[in-house]
Scaffold this motif. Sequence first.
Motif, PDB file in Angstrom:
ATOM      1  N   LEU B 183     -53.360  49.510   1.531  1.00 21.79           N
ATOM      2  CA  LEU B 183     -54.802  49.285   1.410  1.00 21.79           C
ATOM      3  C   LEU B 183     -55.200  49.176  -0.060  1.00 21.79           C
ATOM      4  CD1 LEU B 183     -57.492  49.385   3.343  1.00 21.79           C
ATOM      5  CD2 LEU B 183     -57.931  51.313   1.844  1.00 21.79           C
ATOM      6  N   ILE B 184     -54.611  50.066  -0.888  1.00 22.66           N
ATOM      7  CA  ILE B 184     -54.924  50.003  -2.316  1.00 22.66           C
ATOM      8  C   ILE B 184     -54.538  48.637  -2.874  1.00 22.66           C
ATOM      9  CG2 ILE B 184     -54.305  50.945  -4.583  1.00 22.66           C
ATOM     10  CD1 ILE B 184     -54.046  53.678  -3.239  1.00 22.66           C
ATOM     11  N   ASN B 185     -53.347  48.173  -2.483  1.00 23.63           N
ATOM     12  CA  ASN B 185     -52.916  46.847  -2.953  1.00 23.63           C
ATOM     13  C   ASN B 185     -53.861  45.757  -2.488  1.00 23.63           C
ATOM     14  OD1 ASN B 185     -50.774  47.967  -4.294  1.00 23.63           O
ATOM     15  ND2 ASN B 185     -49.352  47.689  -2.566  1.00 23.63           N
ATOM     16  N   LEU B 186     -54.311  45.909  -1.244  1.00 20.47           N
ATOM     17  CA  LEU B 186     -55.236  44.915  -0.704  1.00 20.47           C
ATOM     18  C   LEU B 186     -56.537  44.912  -1.506  1.00 20.47           C
ATOM     19  CD1 LEU B 186     -56.156  42.948   1.556  1.00 20.47           C
ATOM     20  CD2 LEU B 186     -56.983  44.945   2.798  1.00 20.47           C
ATOM     21  N   LEU B 187     -57.079  46.107  -1.756  1.00 21.25           N
ATOM     22  CA  LEU B 187     -58.339  46.195  -2.492  1.00 21.25           C
ATOM     23  C   LEU B 187     -58.170  45.608  -3.892  1.00 21.25           C
ATOM     24  CD1 LEU B 187     -59.777  49.697  -1.507  1.00 21.25           C
ATOM     25  CD2 LEU B 187     -60.213  47.468  -0.485  1.00 21.25           C
ATOM     26  N   ARG B 188     -56.992  45.865  -4.476  1.00 17.62           N
ATOM     27  CA  ARG B 188     -56.749  45.350  -5.809  1.00 17.62           C
ATOM     28  C   ARG B 188     -56.723  43.826  -5.801  1.00 17.62           C
ATOM     29  NH1 ARG B 188     -54.077  48.723  -9.367  1.00 17.62           N
ATOM     30  NH2 ARG B 188     -52.868  49.636  -7.702  1.00 17.62           N
ATOM     31  N   SER B 189     -56.144  43.276  -4.731  1.00 19.33           N
ATOM     32  CA  SER B 189     -55.951  41.828  -4.699  1.00 19.33           C
ATOM     33  C   SER B 189     -57.243  41.065  -4.388  1.00 19.33           C
ATOM     34  CB  SER B 189     -54.886  41.461  -3.669  1.00 19.33           C
ATOM     35  OG  SER B 189     -55.409  41.685  -2.367  1.00 19.33           O
ATOM     36  N   LEU B 190     -58.192  41.717  -3.742  1.00 19.19           N
ATOM     37  CA  LEU B 190     -59.431  41.020  -3.391  1.00 19.19           C
ATOM     38  C   LEU B 190     -60.316  40.916  -4.624  1.00 19.19           C
ATOM     39  CD1 LEU B 190     -60.193  42.878  -0.044  1.00 19.19           C
ATOM     40  CD2 LEU B 190     -59.337  40.545  -0.285  1.00 19.19           C
ATOM     41  N   ASP B 191     -60.946  39.756  -4.784  1.00 19.36           N
ATOM     42  CA  ASP B 191     -61.795  39.676  -5.969  1.00 19.36           C
ATOM     43  C   ASP B 191     -63.272  39.872  -5.639  1.00 19.36           C
ATOM     44  OD1 ASP B 191     -62.074  37.368  -4.710  1.00 19.36           O
ATOM     45  OD2 ASP B 191     -61.387  36.050  -6.347  1.00 19.36           O
ATOM     46  N   ALA B 192     -63.546  40.452  -4.468  1.00 15.39           N
ATOM     47  CA  ALA B 192     -64.938  40.733  -4.114  1.00 15.39           C
ATOM     48  C   ALA B 192     -65.480  41.895  -4.948  1.00 15.39           C
ATOM     49  CB  ALA B 192     -65.021  41.088  -2.636  1.00 15.39           C
ATOM     50  N   THR B 193     -66.785  41.944  -5.075  1.00 17.31           N
ATOM     51  CA  THR B 193     -67.436  43.108  -5.654  1.00 17.31           C
ATOM     52  C   THR B 193     -67.275  44.253  -4.664  1.00 17.31           C
ATOM     53  OG1 THR B 193     -69.063  41.604  -6.590  1.00 17.31           O
ATOM     54  CG2 THR B 193     -69.622  43.948  -6.574  1.00 17.31           C
ATOM     55  N   MET B 194     -67.043  45.472  -5.181  1.00 19.63           N
ATOM     56  CA  MET B 194     -66.774  46.566  -4.250  1.00 19.63           C
ATOM     57  C   MET B 194     -67.513  47.834  -4.607  1.00 19.63           C
ATOM     58  SD  MET B 194     -62.761  46.682  -3.511  1.00 19.63           S
ATOM     59  CE  MET B 194     -62.021  45.097  -3.225  1.00 19.63           C
ATOM     60  N   LEU B 195     -68.023  48.490  -3.546  1.00 16.22           N
ATOM     61  CA  LEU B 195     -68.514  49.846  -3.690  1.00 16.22           C
ATOM     62  C   LEU B 195     -67.804  50.647  -2.608  1.00 16.22           C
ATOM     63  CD1 LEU B 195     -70.523  51.800  -5.054  1.00 16.22           C
ATOM     64  CD2 LEU B 195     -72.124  51.272  -3.216  1.00 16.22           C
ATOM     65  N   VAL B 196     -67.000  51.620  -3.051  1.00 11.39           N
ATOM     66  CA  VAL B 196     -66.141  52.314  -2.107  1.00 11.39           C
ATOM     67  C   VAL B 196     -66.407  53.809  -2.171  1.00 11.39           C
ATOM     68  CG1 VAL B 196     -63.745  52.816  -1.478  1.00 11.39           C
ATOM     69  CG2 VAL B 196     -64.351  50.552  -2.371  1.00 11.39           C
ATOM     70  N   SER B 197     -66.844  54.390  -1.056  1.00 13.83           N
ATOM     71  CA  SER B 197     -67.026  55.842  -1.068  1.00 13.83           C
ATOM     72  C   SER B 197     -65.714  56.484  -0.668  1.00 13.83           C
ATOM     73  CB  SER B 197     -68.118  56.245  -0.079  1.00 13.83           C
ATOM     74  OG  SER B 197     -67.563  56.624   1.153  1.00 13.83           O
TER      75      SER B 197
END
Lengths: 267, 243, 332
Positions: B183-197
């Motif tokens: 999941l971390i790799n996925l989040l890193r690879s996405l270039d969307a703006t993110m707010l993650v709690s």
Amino acid sequence: MHIHVLDQYRHADSPVHRLDPRVKLVSALFFILACALTPDGAWPAFVALALLWLAVTLMADVSLTLLLRRGLIALPFMLAAVTVLFTIAGAPLLTIPLPFSDHTLVITDNGVIRFFTIMLKSWLSVLMALLLSATTTFPDILRALRGIGVPNVLVGVIGFMYRYMFVLGDEVLRLMRAREARMAWGPPGQKHGGTVIWRARIVGGMVGSLFVRSLDRSDRVYNAMVSRGYTGEIVWPDKPALHFPDIAWAGGFAVVLITIELWARLL
Amino acid sequence: MTEINGDEPVLHVHDLRYAYPDGREALNGVTMHVNHGEKVALVGPNGAGKSTLMLHFNGILKGNAGQVRVDGMDLVKENLGVIRAKVGLVFQNPDDQLFSTTVFEDVAFGPLHMGFSSEEVHHRVHDALEKVGIGDFAPRMPHHLSVGERKRVAMATVLAMGPSILVLDEPTAGLDPRGRRSLINLLRSLDATMLVSTHDMPLVGELFERMIVLDGGQVVADGPTAEIMANPELLEAHGLEAP
Amino acid sequence: MLFSQFHIPFAAPEAMHIPDGFLSAPVAIAMWVITAAFVVLAVRRASREFDERMVPLMGVLAAFIFAAQAFNFPVAGGTSGHFLGGALAAILLGPWAGLLIMTAVIALQALIFQDGGLLAMGANIFVMGIVTVWIGYFVYQAMARFNRYAAAFIAGWLSVFVAAVMASFLLALSGTASLGVVLAAMATVHAFIGVGEGLITAGAVALVAAALPEMYGRQVSGRKTDRGTFIAGGVILALAVGVMAVFFASPSPDGLERVAEDKGFLGAAQGPLYELAPDYVVPGVTNETLAAVLAVILGTLLLFAVGYGIARALRRRSRRLAETPVVVTDSP
Ligand SMILES: Nc1ncnc2c1ncn2[C@@H]1O[C@H](COP(=O)(O)OP(=O)(O)OP(=O)(O)O)[C@@H](O)[C@H]1O
Ligand SMILES: [Mg+2]
């Protein structure tokens, strides 16, 4: 019946599994209707219906013993039909004197015929319903319901129910286990268990709080739907077209059933 | 649709207050913003108001006072359709998010509502499931999945909508180390703006350059992760620990 | 998943899910037609009332009823109190929503558990999802202003009892059971089962009233029963009476009368049952079966009257207890 048999679907790659779910649902319904329409004592017709079921089951590659065993679930209801043994007019077969009274029980031939007819009808119908759910996933059954004209909203409700009954069912099991874990006995000589009213209030309270939590959950689910664009109308994937094998199957099955029924009446 | 303009933050919250119908005040004047392309962590103790805040970015909750803007748009009825296509919101509890009878139907729900053609929907569903590493799950039923698998499907349900902003509520809770890593790799690879709690502080340290600390319905710290992590008093005061 | 690991009965406990084979084709199809009409109406009414929230709300609440049916508690002598849920659903959400919820529950039970037949589903929905719901709703509406717990209890009890009577008639009409025996047996058994239903319904109503006073107030006390609901109630009543009328008017295909003359099984079997409940015998009516039916109807009305009286009497007490937190005052 137990919850562990909830998902009766048995995966296999058989021609029956591949059939369009609409065709399967309608075929099963027609089969059950045919059972209901078969006259009393038309044994050859029942044998034919049983053979038809057997043929489809063998084709479907699902465990025969499993279906036959589960097919007995309607058996307890037999009690309701026992009375026809004695109440249908006919030649007396057997007279049983009742102890401690001057009454007798009279079993008539027509009564016996009616009784076994009911049992056979019920058994065959249950077997066919079982075959349907063993070869069709529940989501496919929902698709079939939509396909045969059940209102979309109702299909949606049944779908949500199916999804959340596992979630809420687990919740119930947890509550019941928590209750059982504390259903202890007091010191010797002390009456335990409380009154019926008290016990009922506990269960009523559990049911009530489950309701409140379910309401909350339905809110959250609604939010999840809304956040993905839901505006009140559930959009479903397109219905696939019926293919030739499906239509051929449906037609063939209907012809066989009609033939059996006509034959049963000529017997 | 409003064009993204350079200075307007993608998520803009000003003095937001929200009380639940039972009177519980969950947000007491939150002010924060997230800029285009930023990946921001939202941390804080249980009951801080993280989930409540996140529900505002999709117009599910409407603050009693204050302002929320997404991509320069107010959260008014006319904009909600556009905003919901932009903001992918993943709920904390996957059982709330996954309401369909099969994984396919669930992931297809968003795209179907956006009006895509049948092929396009299939394509998106397949893609989204591949991205979260469960490409072969389409025909399965959500209640048969493990918690971690359900979390991934929940991610897929919003990825399939192609959002440019991801608002994720505790995405790593319940994942095994491998699932968490992917999941971390996925989040890193996405270039969307993110707010993650999240309560996963190592994750914050590893992935997010900026973090916002929420407590008692207010922002109590907002800045570079390294700086806040280096302030043990602050963290401890709000029930947090440095990794 | 807990569900698959624990073998806990999760099927409906009521002996009312009629399997296929026990209803004749005409009865089953007629019930399907009637039920379908009600369901279509209910879909329309509920969509209007609950708009876009309807599907998730009804779906989750149907799952709730299904799950709640697993609760049981020991009553006495090996029987346990069980739960069907129609009355509770109607009390909390109104009859139309209750009907839809029960329809989903019954449909799913038939489709997944084979608990209740597919052809018989129309009849099963009518008995367990329409009769129970309207009885539960109207009984509660009529009595709640006196004492809501007594009202909920009676609503729950009566809904199960009348549904059992209705199911007996459908079986008898299909010629698969003799009315006298089945009616006596079903009525007796469900008079007991109904106690569990009533107690759980009352307990649940108490909790919901305490936990969600606003929603409860809106849904129940403040609800104005509209004309459609009344008309539907009248239609259901007429249908129920109609089923009985058809039964007695039909040229008795199974020689039920003969039984009465012949003093065969029925005389014997009914003997002990009638001694248990001597009020089943109505003087001046010779046909034993008819007498039994009349007795059941009269008994039902009588019980209703007694319940009404008790609820009224309790009302005075509950006024005095109004300070207890559970009691949310809904003065008439
Ligand atoms: N539906 C609700 N009704 C009433 N109060 C609520 C509701 N949902 C949340 N709250 C309350 O609002 C406050 C904030 O809750 P929220 O769920 O936003 O916290 P959170 O920061 O996400 O916590 P967690 O880390 O436990 O997920 C809490 O005190 C909570 O009890
Ligand atoms: Mg939260």
